[in-house]
Write an enzyme that holds these catalytic residues in place. Structure first.
Site, PDB file in Angstrom:
ATOM      1  N   ARG A 271       1.542  -0.086  -0.262  1.00 48.60           N
ATOM      2  CA  ARG A 271       2.324   0.968  -0.898  1.00 48.60           C
ATOM      3  C   ARG A 271       3.545   0.422  -1.644  1.00 48.60           C
ATOM      4  O   ARG A 271       4.228   1.164  -2.320  1.00 48.60           O
ATOM      5  CB  ARG A 271       2.778   1.983   0.151  1.00 48.60           C
TER       6      ARG A 271
ATOM      7  N   ARG B  91      -3.377  22.331   1.754  1.00 48.96           N
ATOM      8  CA  ARG B  91      -4.230  21.644   2.735  1.00 48.96           C
ATOM      9  C   ARG B  91      -4.024  22.204   4.132  1.00 48.96           C
ATOM     10  O   ARG B  91      -2.915  22.525   4.543  1.00 48.96           O
ATOM     11  CB  ARG B  91      -3.928  20.140   2.717  1.00 48.96           C
TER      12      ARG B  91
ATOM     13  N   LYS C 138      -7.815  10.616  -2.870  1.00 50.78           N
ATOM     14  CA  LYS C 138      -8.250   9.310  -2.342  1.00 50.78           C
ATOM     15  C   LYS C 138      -9.172   9.473  -1.126  1.00 50.78           C
ATOM     16  O   LYS C 138     -10.197   8.827  -1.027  1.00 50.78           O
ATOM     17  CB  LYS C 138      -7.029   8.453  -1.965  1.00 50.78           C
TER      18      LYS C 138
ATOM     19  N   ARG D   4       0.087  20.649   8.036  1.00 49.37           N
ATOM     20  CA  ARG D   4       0.899  19.542   8.540  1.00 49.37           C
ATOM     21  C   ARG D   4       2.336  19.687   8.055  1.00 49.37           C
ATOM     22  O   ARG D   4       2.606  20.251   7.002  1.00 49.37           O
ATOM     23  CB  ARG D   4       0.336  18.208   8.035  1.00 49.37           C
TER      24      ARG D   4
ATOM     25  N   ARG E  38       7.447  13.491  -1.331  1.00 49.72           N
ATOM     26  CA  ARG E  38       6.404  12.464  -1.223  1.00 49.72           C
ATOM     27  C   ARG E  38       5.985  11.967  -2.613  1.00 49.72           C
ATOM     28  O   ARG E  38       5.778  10.770  -2.817  1.00 49.72           O
ATOM     29  CB  ARG E  38       5.184  13.017  -0.487  1.00 49.72           C
TER      30      ARG E  38
END
Length: 216
Positions: A90, A129, A14, A162, A173
């Site tokens: 969401r 990431r 996204k 992160r 998640r």
């Protein structure tokens, strides 16, 4: 003017497509994730509360999100240019509040851009990431590696993973998305605003398909 929502699981791409859409259509990019991280960095009460949920890979409760987003959408740039929402809504409850706000202001959603990506691909993307502590630039150890390992190309800052990008949290998640956010697909399909895109296609191909769907 474009009023759009980006929908899809974490790691679906996204953010990458958001940059391109914002540049082409000149609309404000409203990312609740960025808003939360800003508050976390500044140590606000909202930031502290949001941090607890984000670290656990859970969604931030509706009441902490809706007022913040609606206030942002009421500002002049969104009123005149539209918006690209990333990370909101969401839940069905958030979507209903958003639709209520738009209707009260004589507006409607133009398109909901939904990315579909397999779980195996999502896990590889999420755990790989790396983000610069200095400027916030995002990299990926496989897909978008920095020129020098652990160092940001842009500012020379340190790259870090992160807390919400480790394997356990990433899996949670995805599970939370499937349970709480995926129902939005049905919600927006009923409104006629939903458009599906294969998030595993090459980036340029995905973007071309998005532009075609928007029809401008």
């Amino acid at each position: 003017m474009l009023r759009a929502v980006l929908l899809g699981p974490p790691g679906a791409g996204k953010g990458t497509q958001a940059v391109r859409i914002v540049e082409k259509y000149d609309v404000p990019h409203i990312s609740t994730g960025d808003i939360f991280r800003k508050n976390i960095k500044e140590g606000t009460e909202l930031g502290k509360k949001a941090q607890e949920y984000m670290n656990a890979g859970q969604l931030v409760p509706d009441e902490l999100v809706v007022d913040l987003v609606v206030d942002r959408l009421s500002q002049e740039d969104c009123a005149t240019k539209g918006f690209l929402l990333d990370g909101f809504p969401r839940t069905i409850a958030q979507a209903e509040q958003l639709d209520k706000f738009l209707a009260e202001n004589g507006q409607k959603m133009d398109i909901v851009i939904n990315f579909t990506v397999g779980n195996e691909t999502l896990m590889a993307r999420l755990t790989g990431r790396r983000v610069c502590k200095g400027c916030g630039a995002s990299y990926h150890i496989i897909n978008i590696p920095p020129k020098q390992e652990g160092v940001c190309d842009r500012c020379g800052g340190v790259l870090e993973q992160r807390k919400d990008d480790n394997e356990e949290t990433a899996a949670n998640r995805i599970k939370v998305y499937d349970e709480q956010t995926a129902p939005l697909i049905g919600y927006y399909k009923e409104t006629g605003a939903l458009a599906d895109f294969n998030g595993e296609l090459p980036l340029d191909e995905i973007f071309d398909k998005i532009v075609e769907a928007i029809g401008e």
